[in-house]
Every structure is written in structure tokens, then in C-alpha cells.
Design a protein around this motif. Structure first.
Motif, PDB file in Angstrom:
ATOM      1  N   UNK A   1       1.522  24.625   0.032  1.00 59.73           N
ATOM      2  CA  UNK A   1       1.333  23.570   1.027  1.00 59.73           C
ATOM      3  C   UNK A   1       0.900  22.285   0.317  1.00 59.73           C
ATOM      4  N   UNK A   2       1.511  21.187   0.710  1.00 56.46           N
ATOM      5  CA  UNK A   2       1.267  19.905   0.050  1.00 56.46           C
ATOM      6  C   UNK A   2       0.824  18.849   1.058  1.00 56.46           C
ATOM      7  N   UNK A   3       0.195  17.825   0.556  1.00 56.38           N
ATOM      8  CA  UNK A   3      -0.106  16.615   1.326  1.00 56.38           C
ATOM      9  C   UNK A   3       0.127  15.461   0.370  1.00 56.38           C
ATOM     10  N   UNK A   4       1.183  14.680   0.592  1.00 55.93           N
ATOM     11  CA  UNK A   4       1.634  13.720  -0.413  1.00 55.93           C
ATOM     12  C   UNK A   4       2.062  12.413   0.219  1.00 55.93           C
ATOM     13  N   UNK A   5       1.746  11.320  -0.463  1.00 58.62           N
ATOM     14  CA  UNK A   5       2.220   9.988  -0.098  1.00 58.62           C
ATOM     15  C   UNK A   5       3.428   9.674  -0.972  1.00 58.62           C
TER      16      UNK A   5
ATOM     17  N   UNK B   1      -5.435  14.398   1.775  1.00 61.07           N
ATOM     18  CA  UNK B   1      -5.665  13.001   1.445  1.00 61.07           C
ATOM     19  C   UNK B   1      -6.781  12.434   2.307  1.00 61.07           C
ATOM     20  N   UNK B   2      -7.470  11.447   1.754  1.00 53.61           N
ATOM     21  CA  UNK B   2      -8.565  10.826   2.491  1.00 53.61           C
ATOM     22  C   UNK B   2      -8.084   9.944   3.621  1.00 53.61           C
TER      23      UNK B   2
ATOM     24  N   UNK C   1       5.782  10.432  -6.019  1.00 58.09           N
ATOM     25  CA  UNK C   1       4.618  10.956  -5.305  1.00 58.09           C
ATOM     26  C   UNK C   1       3.409  10.132  -5.736  1.00 58.09           C
ATOM     27  N   UNK C   2       3.046   9.146  -4.921  1.00 57.29           N
ATOM     28  CA  UNK C   2       1.873   8.335  -5.242  1.00 57.29           C
ATOM     29  C   UNK C   2       0.608   9.185  -5.230  1.00 57.29           C
ATOM     30  N   UNK C   3       0.563  10.167  -4.349  1.00 51.62           N
ATOM     31  CA  UNK C   3      -0.471  11.195  -4.348  1.00 51.62           C
ATOM     32  C   UNK C   3       0.229  12.533  -4.186  1.00 51.62           C
TER      33      UNK C   3
ATOM     34  N   UNK D   1      -8.891   7.079  -5.392  1.00 47.94           N
ATOM     35  CA  UNK D   1      -9.735   8.169  -4.887  1.00 47.94           C
ATOM     36  C   UNK D   1      -8.926   9.418  -4.546  1.00 47.94           C
ATOM     37  N   UNK D   2      -7.603   9.324  -4.592  1.00 48.15           N
ATOM     38  CA  UNK D   2      -6.733  10.460  -4.302  1.00 48.15           C
ATOM     39  C   UNK D   2      -6.333  11.126  -5.626  1.00 48.15           C
TER      40      UNK D   2
END
Length: 281
Positions: free
Chosen positions: A27-31, A184-185, A12-14, A203-204
Motif C-alpha cells: 500500500x502506497x501514499x504518493x504525490x 503523507x502529512x 514520485x515527489x513523495x 517533511x515527507x
């Protein structure tokens, strides 16, 4: 006939925690990207399903129905003799068990000439299983079921370091303060432009990192030491920990850092890696 499949480590980079559903799931938001280090499975037809776990990280890995590899065979309605060679540490924030389950799905579908299940079906096996089927760089949202393919992952030189401590994901969530954090931005950067991506990544966040360090302070030591290695562009914890990753612009700086970490901490799990590439099959 035996079929082999690779089960890559997931990074998970972010990892932005953006809310909590009424049913308790976050709830997730992941790269997310998959790497070229991982476990390996071999499957053969058999009258009954069995699992043998071998390898450097086999200790403590269950060989019963609590292992997603067994449940993958049940999901498909097939039986097989399965050998799982464990190279990834367990409960390490790099999706080892989920990736094993995904690899079992791929191998068993090839063995029995079955179509791959859809994402909803895969999610019933485990929230992280669908993303472990994706060799591309992906954005994962919801509880893991919303996946957007973004690009071929950057071919960075990276380190993975785990101080050989386990972190309970439920405990990390329990220790978190704020759970309604920003996504994420956007816009996203050019994923192949190193400096731009590193600036964007910096920035994340990983919203689970602070809580995980509170539970296992040694994670903070890992991050501090990785950040101080020559050429480290970014160091961050993956998932709920305790594995941390570091990104380098070139392999020589990465290999220098790997040698130093292994010398200073011979008891830690330290490996060099990069994107999964052709190993994913």
C-alpha cells in the motif's frame, strides 16, 4: 493515418509505504507529477500488432508481449503497427514502461475512436498505468488505483539524474525494514507557493530510498551531489530508483547544476525538466 502520443516521465515527489496487503502488494501514499521529458509512440492501423523500438534508450527494451505497449493493444482488442522511441532509461523509478502503456492506450483509442478504459481496467495492465494518464498533480494511494486530482502541477525548474544503474523494485521491498509507515502529512500546502511546498515536501519521505541506496550506493552519491548544487531546494529519489530529482527556484540555477553534473559525470543520464504541460496529449 498515424497517431502520436507522448509518454512522460513520472516523478514520485513523495512515496510513503503504508502497509502490505494479504496478497503481497504494498500500500502506497504518493504525490505524483508528470514531466516534459519522455518517450514517444506512433501507432498505425495494421492487420497484426507489431512493435519497433528505436531511440537513445532502445537497447534491451523488449518488443514482445512483455512490453505494456503490446498488451495495451490486446487489452483494447485492436491491432497496430507501433513505433516506440525510447528516451527514458529502463527500470529507473520514473514509470517509463507504465507511461508507454498509458500512451499506447491514448493513441490507440484515438486511432480506433474508442472510449478510454476506466481505472480498474487500466490497473489490469499495470499498477502505475492509471496515474500515467493524469497530467494533473495527483495523490496516488492503495496499490495505485486510488487517484485524487489535486491541482495543476507547480512549474518548477527541475533536474532528473540517473547514474545508469538498474534497481529491482521487488529487491528494494525485500530490503525495506518497516513497511507500515505514516501517510503523507495533512493539510496539504498551496501547491503554487514555492517555499511552502518545499518545506512541506521536506517533511515527507520516499520510504524506498534507504533500501535502494543500500543496493546501489551510487544513488546516495547522486543525492549528495545534487543537494550541494547552487539553488537546490530539494533532492530526493523517485519511485524505487535509481533516478533522482532536484527542484530549483529558477531555471538559471537549474541549468548551472545541469552543466556541472554533465561535466563531472558524462556517463550519467542528466536532463532538465518541468511539469508536462501542453506536451501531454
Amino acid at each position: 493515418m498515424a497517431i502520436e502520443a507522448f509518454a512522460p516521465a513520472k516523478i514520485n515527489l513523495t512515496l510513503h509505504v503504508t502497509g502490505r496487503r494479504a496478497d503481497g502488494y504494498h500500500q502506497l501514499d504518493s504525490l505524483v507529477m508528470l514531466t516534459d521529458v519522455g518517450d514517444r509512440l506512433t501507432v498505425e492501423r495494421a492487420r497484426e500488432t507489431s512493435l519497433i523500438v528505436v531511440g537513445a534508450m532502445a537497447a534491451g527494451v523488449p518488443a514482445d508481449r512483455s512490453n505494456l505497449v503490446i498488451r495495451a493493444a490486446e487489452l483494447l482488442g485492436v491491432s497496430a503497427k507501433i513505433t516506440l522511441t525510447k528516451s527514458l532509461p529502463a527500470m529507473a523509478g520514473i514509470g517509463g514502461g507504465s507511461s508507454d502503456g498509458a500512451a499506447a492506450i491514448r493513441a490507440l483509442c484515438a486511432l480506433y475512436d474508442l472510449p478510454l478504459p476506466d481505472r480498474e481496467t487500466l490497473s489490469s495492465l499495470g499498477a502505475d498505468v492509471p496515474v500515467c494518464m493524469e497530467p494533473e498533480l495527483v495523490r496516488m494511494r492503495g496499490i495505485g488505483e486510488e487517484i485524487d486530482r489535486l491541482d495543476t502541477p507547480p512549474d518548477w525548474s527541475m533536474l532528473l539524474v540517473n547514474p545508469r544503474v538498474s534497481v529491482s523494485t521487488p529487491r528494494v521491498f525485500d530490503e525495506m525494514g518497516e513497511r507500515d509507515n505514516p501517510l503523507m502529512g495533512c493539510p496539504f500546502p498551496n501547491w503554487q507557493a514555492f517555499d511552502g511546498v518545499i518545506k512541506w515536501l521536506a517533511d515527507q519521505r520516499n520510504d524506498m530510498q534507504k533500501a535502494a541506496v543500500g543496493l546501489q550506493p551510487v544513488i546516495g552519491l547522486v543525492l549528495s551531489e545534487l543537494s550541494q548544487t547552487n539553488g537546490c531546494a530539494l533532492a530526493r529519489m523517485s519511485g524505487s530508483g535509481a533516478t533522482c530529482f532536484a527542484i530549483y527556484k529558477n531555471a538559471s540555477e537549474r541549468d548551472e547544476a545541469l552543466e556541472m553534473m554533465r561535466r563531472l559525470h558524462p556517463d550519467w543520464w542528466c536532463v532538465a525538466t518541468r511539469r508536462v504541460g501542453a506536451r501531454f496529449r
